[in-house]
Enzyme design. Structure first.
Site, short mmCIF file in Angstrom:
data_model
loop_
_atom_site.label_atom_id
_atom_site.label_comp_id
_atom_site.label_asym_id
_atom_site.label_seq_id
_atom_site.Cartn_x
_atom_site.Cartn_y
_atom_site.Cartn_z
N ASN A 57 0.71 -1.37 0.02
CA ASN A 57 0.05 -0.06 0.09
C ASN A 57 0.72 1.29 -0.18
O ASN A 57 0.82 2.25 -0.60
CB ASN A 57 -0.94 -0.04 1.23
N ARG A 406 -10.28 -3.68 -14.02
CA ARG A 406 -8.90 -4.69 -13.78
C ARG A 406 -9.36 -6.03 -14.33
O ARG A 406 -10.45 -6.94 -13.73
CB ARG A 406 -8.92 -4.77 -12.50
N ARG A 436 -4.80 1.89 -13.10
CA ARG A 436 -3.55 2.30 -12.52
C ARG A 436 -2.87 0.64 -12.07
O ARG A 436 -3.41 0.02 -11.36
CB ARG A 436 -3.65 3.12 -11.37
N HIS A 466 -14.78 3.13 -14.97
CA HIS A 466 -14.84 2.37 -13.80
C HIS A 466 -15.93 1.80 -13.31
O HIS A 466 -16.12 0.86 -12.72
CB HIS A 466 -14.28 3.27 -12.64
N TYR A 499 -11.94 -9.80 -2.20
CA TYR A 499 -12.78 -8.34 -2.14
C TYR A 499 -14.29 -8.83 -1.78
O TYR A 499 -14.93 -9.59 -2.44
CB TYR A 499 -12.66 -7.77 -3.22
N ARG A 595 -14.19 2.04 4.47
CA ARG A 595 -13.05 1.52 4.64
C ARG A 595 -11.89 1.98 4.68
O ARG A 595 -10.91 1.97 5.65
CB ARG A 595 -12.89 0.35 3.66
#
Length: 717
Positions: A57, A406, A436, A466, A499, A595
């Site tokens: 991260n 993604r 990204r 997105h 996820y 989150r």
């Protein structure tokens, strides 16, 4: 609850004191990730995992956010964020907070985790502690497998300071010429194509009464103790490990649409070496002379240097997750087949010929009712992948359209799409090339899809695509019916296991018509500012969200209760934050499950005392976006791809859908209530910006929302 008539003073809700800084709030999120690595209740290998995630991260944070702030400072921009900080002030605050935090991480690994690993039979040794037999073995490994890959680069008048790759681990070596007696600086990159940790075979492992599961050393130590082979005839005086981080955000936003693919390909080739250095990690043993060489050549300041004891690049600890030690990990979880799709999944139906067979197609199920899926509790392959696979093979399906943000290299979805195109179906895929750090993978798949006859579109100029949507057009008798999937997560089977995400299947006419308009917007020139049901950014989403908040305010003004529950990854947008403050002042009860970044300051008297914010950090990454508006008992629930941030609302194409099936709506409300009651993984945001982890009160059972949800879905097996 504070009622609107009790508000007697007028204050500016835009005052900087009511906002947390975006960048500093993200650091607090990563602190919560680090806590999972520190928490002894977490199994050992999971603690190593969270240590690695914390480091990973941080890498992205420096490559993108810190690099962005540095660019602003270099450009002498002094624009303040809503919390009142300039870019320079933010960089200073970031350094002040991160230096002790990263030091804590490394000290904990060296002093606690490394010892616990050894106690459990996992030994990361230092080269100096090896026996002669072990050193001989590793020297042979060096000669045969490592030495041919290495390239020593010296710095002198004929050899300028070498360009070093982003996130590369390097040895800075000082060598002396025995003839001239002059010292020179050289760099040796630790190759990332080789394993970071080299295992010692069992017959050479130290004999102990304890069972050994793994024993080895870091590869950089093997290289360091064999440097003479790289510099024959020279005297190796000293060596020092360092790691650098470069700016890595792609600068292609203004590229023309026709050149976007080429522009991103060119930028990717340069990204690892061209971006300015934004962080340098070193060990405290590095002398001032070597330190100054690196500072000067990389144009860094002292605050950009992170001195760390022990191993650098702790994200490589993730490799220990592969050890077959289930007792040191979370209990395994296998997603269940959604109960409503049991007889649609080939995974559980077999014929006498032992061939897979489905008793009913998924479209018939969707015709009966809208369907909700919740990953990773429910199977992605048995729902989303199966939906697209059946659409590809169904002779009645005329067209398939979807977005990809993604992707995944082994995704069945791509094979289904290509098979559909080969049978003559109209297939269109909007691929976001600027996702990204997934750009290269997306480019490769975009080119493969195009070669198979699929219409591939690279999104819109200036906007990232997105949104997570699929539209299937199917002929049924004399009419056409549209089936949709609208989700909160990427169409990626790997992340779907890690996820938490939601997806809605429906054939409601309004949703089908809205997705048709949205795809026409993405692939053509049909700009659509209004939609029947969907909240779409940048068209109408922020205005619709603010209108929903204001409706709760009106209910309170009319003496009725108002309530909002919103779950998302980030809350940054000043306009929405201001609207939530106004709702709190009116007496609306607001519960936020955020989150990561949260710029809203809860619990401020007269401003936000009716707002509570929690963050849930657990074995699964909370990724779903879910919004509930009480609406005086006429509850409205929405799911979709967008957080409440300026980037999601202004610079991305997003879609959020209402959930109109009463049973599904109630299920989603129940999920929110389970999360709000979490007293194991939940952290409460305080008025001063700190987070306090909840713990069960005396005689209160522990309630981990993720564990509870796993137990619920386990009952459906």
């Amino acid at each position: 609850m504070v009622k609107s008539e009790e508000i007697t003073t007028t204050v500016s809700l835009h005052n900087s004191q009511y906002y947390f800084n975006r960048e500093l709030s993200w650091i607090e999120f990563n602190r919560r990730v680090l806590h999972e690595a520190l928490d002894r209740r977490t199994p050992l290998l999971e603690r190593l995992k969270f240590t690695a995630i914390f480091s990973s991260n941080l890498d992205e944070y420096f490559m993108v956010r810190v690099a962005f702030l540095k660019e602003q400072v270099e450009a002498q921009l002094s624009q303040r964020t809503p919390d009142g900080l300039t870019p320079e002030q933010q960089l200073k605050a970031i350094a002040q907070i991160l230096h002790p935090m990263v030091t804590q991480q490394h000290q904990h690994f060296e002093q606690v985790l490394r010892l616990e690993m050894a106690f459990n039979g996992i030994h990361i040794l230092n080269y100096t502690d090896l026996s002669l037999e072990q050193r001989d073995y590793l020297q042979n490994i060096f000669i045969q497998r490592i030495f041919p890959v290495l390239t020593p680069l010296v710095v002198d008048p004929s050899h300028p300071f070498p360009r070093m790759a982003n996130l590369s681990l390097n040895l800075g070596v000082v060598v002396k010429d025995p003839v001239t007696e002059k010292a020179k600086f050289a760099k040796v990159k630790v190759p990332n194509i080789l394993p970071r940790f080299l295992e010692i075979p069992q017959d050479l492992q130290a004999q102990t009464s304890q069972e050994i599961h793994w024993m080895g050393v870091p590869i950089e130590q093997v290289i360091a103790h064999n440097l003479e082979a790289l510099f024959p005839g020279m005297i190796v005086q000293e060596y020092h490990l360092f790691r650098l981080t470069r700016k890595a955000d792609l600068a292609v936003a203004k590229a023309e649409a026709d050149d976007l693919l080429l522009a991103i390909q060119q930028e990717l080739r340069r990204r690892h070496f061209r971006g300015s250095v934004v962080r340098l990690e070193i060990q405290p043993s590095m002398p001032e002379s070597v330190r100054q060489i690196l500072l000067s050549e990389m144009e860094l300041t002292e605050s950009d240097i992170y001195e760390l004891d022990g191993l650098l690049n702790l994200k490589d600890l993730m490799s220990f997750q592969d050890l077959p030690l289930p007792e040191l990990k979370d209990p395994p979880w296998t997603p269940v087949i959604p109960p409503q799709l049991h007889d649609c999944s080939p995974a559980i139906q077999t014929t006498k010929a032992n061939k897979l067979e489905k008793t009913e197609n998924i479209f018939a199920k969707i015709q009966q009712n809208d369907l909700l899926v919740h990953h990773p509790y429910e199977s992605f392959s048995a729902s989303v992948e199966e939906f697209i696979a059946q659409a590809a093979s169904d002779p009645h399906v005329l067209a398939i359209k979807m977005t990809l943000y993604r992707s995944c290299g082994d995704a069945e979805i791509f094979q289904s799409l290509m098979a559909a195109a080969e049978t003559g179906k109209q297939v269109a895929v909007v691929v976001e090339l600027k996702a990204r750090f997934d750009e290269e993978n997306n480019i490769n798949w975009a080119q493969k899809l195009e070669k198979s006859g699929i219409h591939v579109v690279y999104g819109l100029l200036g906007l990232k695509t997105h949104t997570k949507i699929v539209l299937v057009v199917r002929r049924e008798g004399a009419s056409i019916r549209r089936y949709v999937h609208i989700g909160t997560g990427n169409y990626n089977p790997q992340t779907a296991k890690l996820y938490t995400d939601l997806g809605l299947f429906s054939c409601r006419e309004n949703l089908g018509a809205d997705l048709t308009d949205l795809f026409n917007y993405l692939t053509g020139y049909a700009y659509q500012p209004c939609y029947r049901k969907l909240l779409v950014s940048p068209a109408n989403m922020r205005d619709r969200i603010i209108a929903l908040i204001r409706r709760e305010i009106e209910h309170c003004h009319n003496g009725k209760p108002g309530r909002i529950i919103a779950k998302m990854n980030s809350l940054v947008d000043p306009q929405i934050v201001t609207s939530l403050y106004a709702a709190s002042q009116a007496g609306v009860e607001i519960n936020l499950i955020v989150r990561g970044i949260c710029c809203l300051r809860p619990g401020v008297a007269g401003i936000s005392e009716n707002i509570r914010v929690i963050s849930i950090i657990g074995r699964f990454l909370e990724h779903s976006r879910l919004f509930h508006f009480h609406n005086h008992g006429q509850d409205e629930v929405y799911i979709g791809s967008a957080d409440w941030t300026p980037s999601n609302l202004d610079r991305r194409v997003e879609a959020v859908t209402p959930v109109e099936d009463p049973k599904i709506s109630q299920t989603l409300q129940d999920i929110l209530e389970i999360m709000l009651a979490d007293n194991r993984q939940a952290w409460e945001l305080q008025t001063d910006g700190t987070y306090i982890q909840r713990h069960p009160r005396k005689h209160e059972p522990e309630r981990s929302s993720q564990k509870i949800l796993m137990e619920i879905w386990q009952s459906f097996r």
